[in-house]
Scaffold this motif. Structure first.
Motif, mmCIF file in Angstrom:
data_model
loop_
_atom_site.group_PDB
_atom_site.id
_atom_site.type_symbol
_atom_site.label_atom_id
_atom_site.label_comp_id
_atom_site.label_asym_id
_atom_site.label_seq_id
_atom_site.Cartn_x
_atom_site.Cartn_y
_atom_site.Cartn_z
ATOM 1 N N ARG A 76 77.313 19.405 31.346
ATOM 2 C CA ARG A 76 76.884 19.554 32.752
ATOM 3 C C ARG A 76 78.006 20.168 33.586
ATOM 4 N N GLU B 258 76.899 15.477 26.651
ATOM 5 C CA GLU B 258 76.005 15.998 27.678
ATOM 6 C C GLU B 258 76.707 16.033 29.043
ATOM 7 N N ALA B 259 77.457 14.972 29.348
ATOM 8 C CA ALA B 259 78.179 14.924 30.624
ATOM 9 C C ALA B 259 79.163 16.090 30.732
ATOM 10 N N THR C 117 75.775 11.408 24.610
ATOM 11 C CA THR C 117 75.726 11.190 26.065
ATOM 12 C C THR C 117 76.975 11.747 26.734
ATOM 13 N N ALA C 118 78.136 11.463 26.147
ATOM 14 C CA ALA C 118 79.376 11.986 26.715
ATOM 15 C C ALA C 118 79.416 13.507 26.585
ATOM 16 N N THR D 224 84.063 7.830 26.529
ATOM 17 C CA THR D 224 83.256 7.298 25.430
ATOM 18 C C THR D 224 83.830 5.951 25.027
ATOM 19 N N SER E 228 79.489 3.061 28.630
ATOM 20 C CA SER E 228 79.191 3.541 29.980
ATOM 21 C C SER E 228 77.918 4.372 29.928
ATOM 22 N N GLU E 229 76.958 4.010 30.753
ATOM 23 C CA GLU E 229 75.691 4.750 30.720
ATOM 24 C C GLU E 229 75.816 6.126 31.337
ATOM 25 N N LYS E 230 76.693 6.196 32.340
ATOM 26 C CA LYS E 230 76.929 7.509 32.968
ATOM 27 C C LYS E 230 78.393 7.876 32.765
ATOM 28 N N PRO E 231 78.728 8.359 31.603
ATOM 29 C CA PRO E 231 80.148 8.593 31.303
ATOM 30 C C PRO E 231 80.768 9.603 32.263
ATOM 31 N N LYS E 232 81.976 9.274 32.705
ATOM 32 C CA LYS E 232 82.750 10.181 33.545
ATOM 33 C C LYS E 232 83.334 11.301 32.687
#
Lengths: 257, 257, 257, 257
Positions: A204, A200-201, A197-198, A187, A128-132
């Motif tokens: 945020r 970082e999500a 990436t995850a 992930t 997933s490019e924009k992981p939840k």
């Protein structure tokens, strides 16, 4: 050491502290997210936790002996103080999770800590490019308070269980007089060792919850630096598990140093 | 948590209390019979028991975190007060049964409890429309007192051992200054998850022993409602057992959240 | 015995003691090196350590019962006093290593001991006529102090982990207020039971560190004398491991005496 | 029950007591020899020992619940008082042997007990009409004192280890301020459940050591009476071991009562 012990090096005075926990797990999301916070917030170490339920070996790292441990850091922010807990490992024994978690909660209580957020990963098998970021809490007030930050609390049917200290720290928090939440970064799961990436999500979201700013521009670089050590930690633990399996074989008395 | 702990939320004054125990087991007869009593008698929860010997995970249930536990309820009746103990699980470790049982007996003693009746199942492999209720006690006085209620105490040759907390709670009761009895509802055994008919048979006996009335008209409906949660509990524990088996495989470090 | 216990037979007054530890392990280098020191320095026994994590049997040795144990000796030198710790075995259980190590460090602390050096082996798979001695420490001061004695501290990449009490004693020393170092004698590893050449190499280093003289002319002869007992110890433990594996087979209830 | 516990029902005053121990083991020689002494000497029970390391089930015996335990009896003789310790079982866990043995030695100490003799079996694989009795002691004085009674103390090479509580009780006795000896009756070993001939041989020796008379005419008859119960004990424990092995299989959650 008969039981898990917290060795305190200094005892800071903390104002309404909240504890953010990043232990190794799926994608090592908690470990790298909270490890990054330690670096970025210039948090100070004030205690170390050792457990008989960690593997009985020491690692050689940069020509020095490194003993498996969890570490408590703190940093002060305008709104409230933050305790950051990161670790090399979780226990290899089911009973050990309860012992370590109980020791952590007892220790946090001595600082008047009333809230604990653990960070973990949720392996979906998909890229997933924009992981939840998923959230699991012990009471509906937390869900009400934090929903606005973009956490997905609608998890029944998707997530069945949360295994290990990240789940239990929150699951037992209320019995120790605290409230808690698990934040799970989406992930892929296997076989990625670290998923920045995850992480970082999740960071945020933590920024919003903690009302702080975390400069995320260096996360890739920092995770790369952490990656080697984390990989070695995983490798030696995998090795140890293999050796413990062979422990029952007579010839294997000899692997002891 | 170094050892099994009872977290007390309120401390009721109880008059000559007797404890009725319904833990998961064959046909979940104890779990659903005593669970039904909790509902019907509007019993109030006053304590929760957690154990390092329960599985080290939390479940997601209705979007919330549920931690494995046993629960103490009480209700007051004309004759005497009743403590009802129900649970999500028993321990996965043989030693854990003794620890949990000792903690329960110690806790019951603080309320002046002198008698404990555990409810379980006895799998016969046969389907029986009118299931019998078997009884096992630690002394012959109990047999004399309760035979008239239709309990079958002639069990040698039929029942060899009673495994787990239901047996040990009674087997160790006398050493803790209590008397006890196991009530076993006749059930087919595998693969029925809940057997409301056997639970009903046991409840009919408990009505007489406790000199109370339990409205049994809603038992099928209530058991259906409990069924899903019990099934999920069983499923995740089975999963956990599988994962613990694989725990020794290096690649399985990763199932931790 | 609920936990590892140190039975003290006399309590000597010791001046700035340093503890040298020789437990069984690869090539039994620690065991024979420190065992030889006990003989040569005419050290006096003052305590014995027993552990529930040692194997649950007694050995017959010279028609007498021998119970598995670790032993504390002391000897006085011009510069400082030395505590020598040797043992029949290490624990068979990962958790046991932590318990035994904690008990040892607590016990050493009561004598004001501030430094601990454990002796072990490092199996290279090669035969080396002049075995090197490797060192691993918990802080760089030790490396600075001891480098001049010919210890090879450049070990990253060669040595990954040190398993068991020898590593953990040093790895946990600092948390108990001590400093420590592991000395590892280079040895082939399997299947040599005792490697006196590597032990001699380590003793040459210890002479310098401790500023004492150890007459090494009798080491081969002494090691031969120790060899039989050490071999029997290993054999019965291997046997015990085999029996413990079979413990799960019903028919094996019978091996108990 | 967090740990092994001795529940004392009365506290007799004992004169220079010696403890004779008969736990289950090879040929159940100790169990039946000391069990026979309990009957013949009309010894009185004064304490029971339960352990979390015994199997977590209760047996149904004669329609009643029987919980696995060890039992302390005493009887008074002209020369000195005797504590007789018999048991249903030994622990299934290596660590448990140490815990039970420590609890027993601590308990014996409270009565001023200075000597302990454990009775076991030594399986030779041969049938012997006049079984020998072997002895193993922790110091040479005992050998000197008791050699005249026909005990064979020349055992090196024949007996390598004594596994379980019978060996450890003697092996640890000295650390608890007692002296001890193991008496091993020669028996074939597998698959005889009880060997009254070897038990008789040991009793002949105990008569001399204790300076008492034991009427042995009823031993065959008594052993026959004990045989069924001992056989059931063994059977259910074998079953339990099988079930514990299967415990790791998900479907086996259901054997719990």
């Amino acid at each position: 050491m008969l039981e898990t012990r917290v060795f305190v090096t200094k005892k800071p005075k903390l104002r309404n502290p909240i504890c953010i926990v990043g232990l190794p797990g799926i994608g090592n999301i908690g470990r790298i997210a909270v490890g990054y916070m330690v670096h970025e917030l210039k948090a100070k170490k004030f205690a170390e936790l050792y457990s008989p339920y960690f593997f009985p070996f020491v690692m050689i790292h940069n020509n020095m002996i490194h003993t498996l441990r969890n570490e408590f850091y703190y940093c002060k922010t305008k709104k409230r103080d933050i305790i950051l807990l990161i670790g090399d490992c979780q226990t290899y024994d089911p009973k050990g999770h309860y012992e370590v978690v109980g020791k952590i909660l007892d220790f946090l209580k001595t600082f008047g800590c009333k809230a604990v957020i653990t960070v973990g990963g949720f392996g979906t098998g998909r890229v997933s490019e924009k992981p939840k970021v998923y959230g699991a809490a012990t009471n509906s007030d937390i869900i009400k308070d934090y929903k606005k930050y973009g956490i997905n609390f609608d998890i029944s049917g998707q997530i069945g269980t949360i295994v290990g200290a990240s789940g239990l720290l929150v699951g037992l928090a209320r019995s120790y007089g605290m409230e808690g939440m698990v934040l799970l970064g989406e992930t892929t799961g296997f076989p990625i060792i670290t998923d920045p990436t995850a992480a970082e999500a999740v960071l945020r979201i933590l920024e919003k919850i903690l009302k702080i700013k975390i400069d995320l521009t260096k996360i890739d670089e920092k995770v790369k630096a952490m990656h080697d050590f984390i990989k070695r930690l995983e490798d030696v633990q995998k090795q140890a598990i293999s050796q413990m399996k062979k422990r029952d074989k007579p010839e294997e008395l000899k692997y002891i140093g």
